[in-house]
Design an enzyme around this catalytic site. Structure first.
Site, short mmCIF file in Angstrom:
data_model
loop_
_atom_site.label_atom_id
_atom_site.label_comp_id
_atom_site.label_asym_id
_atom_site.label_seq_id
_atom_site.Cartn_x
_atom_site.Cartn_y
_atom_site.Cartn_z
N CYS A 1 -1.04 -5.23 6.85
CA CYS A 1 -0.79 -4.01 7.63
C CYS A 1 -0.07 -4.34 8.93
CB CYS A 1 -2.10 -3.31 7.96
SG CYS A 1 -3.21 -3.17 6.55
N CYS B 1 0.80 -1.22 0.00
CA CYS B 1 0.00 0.00 0.00
C CYS B 1 0.84 1.28 0.00
CB CYS B 1 -0.89 0.02 1.24
SG CYS B 1 0.09 -0.10 2.75
FE1 FES Z 1 -1.22 0.22 4.31
FE2 FES Z 1 -2.75 -0.93 6.05
S1 FES Z 1 -3.30 -0.35 4.04
S2 FES Z 1 -0.67 -0.47 6.27
#
Ligand code: FES
Length: 147
Positions: free
Chosen positions: A105, A36
Site C-alpha cells: 500500500c 488490490c
Molecule cells: Fe490497496 Fe492498501 S489494500 S492500497
C-alpha cells in the site's frame, strides 16, 4: 484489542494531512495498485523547483491513506530532487512500520509522487525519465523492496 498498526499510522489514518486537490496544480499523477486495485491521485504545486503544496485523493485502504498523508508531509516544502529520493521504505519507517502484508500500500504514495513530478516535467516539455526514471504505474508487490 491491541492494534497491529502503530499510533502514527492510526493518527495519519484518522486525521490524514493534505487530502483534497489543488485546482492550479502544475503536476498531477495517478497510479493504481495491481495487488488490490486501489487508486491514488497526487497533486503538486511546484515553484522554483520546490514543492510548495501537495494534496492527494485515494480510493485506497487505511494504510494507503496513512502512507500518503505521511509522504505528503515529508515532501512539502522540499525541492523536487529531494522528493524524488523518498522511498516507500522511508515513509513506512516514518510511520513506525506497517504489517508486512500492507507494505504494498505504501508503494502507491511513492509512485503517485513520482508520477506527479513526471507530469510536471512533461508539461514543461522536459523528458522526465532522467529525473524520475522508468515509471511503473502499477505495483505487483515485487517493487516493495529496496529501490
Ligand atoms: Fe490497496 Fe492498501 S489494500 S492500497
Amino acid at each position: 484489542m491491541a492494534s497491529v498498526y502503530s499510533e502514527k499510522v492510526m493518527d495519519h489514518f484518522t486525521n490524514p494531512r493534505n487530502v483534497g486537490e489543488i485546482a492550479d496544480a502544475n503536476g498531477v499523477g495517478e497510479v493504481g495498485n495491481a495487488v488490490c486495485g486501489d487508486i491514488m491521485k497526487m497533486y503538486i504545486k511546484v515553484e522554483n523547483d520546490v514543492i510548495v503544496d501537495v494534496k492527494f485523493k485515494t480510493f485506497g485502504c487505511g494504510s494507503a491513506i496513512a502512507t500518503s498523508s505521511m509522504a505528503t508531509e515529508l515532501i512539502k516544502g522540499k525541492p523536487l530532487s529531494e522528493a524524488l529520493k523518498l522511498t516507500n521504505k522511508a515513509v513506512v519507517e516514518a510511520l513506525d512500520g506497517l504489517p508486512a502484508h500492507k507494505i504494498h500500500c505504501s508503494v502507491l504514495a511513492e509512485q503517485a509522487i513520482k508520477a506527479a513530478i513526471a507530469d510536471y516535467y512533461t508539461r514543461l516539455g522536459i523528458d522526465p525519465t532522467p529525473f524520475v526514471g522508468e515509471l511503473h504505474d502499477s505495483c505487483d508487490g515485487g517493487c516493495c523492496h529496496e529501490h
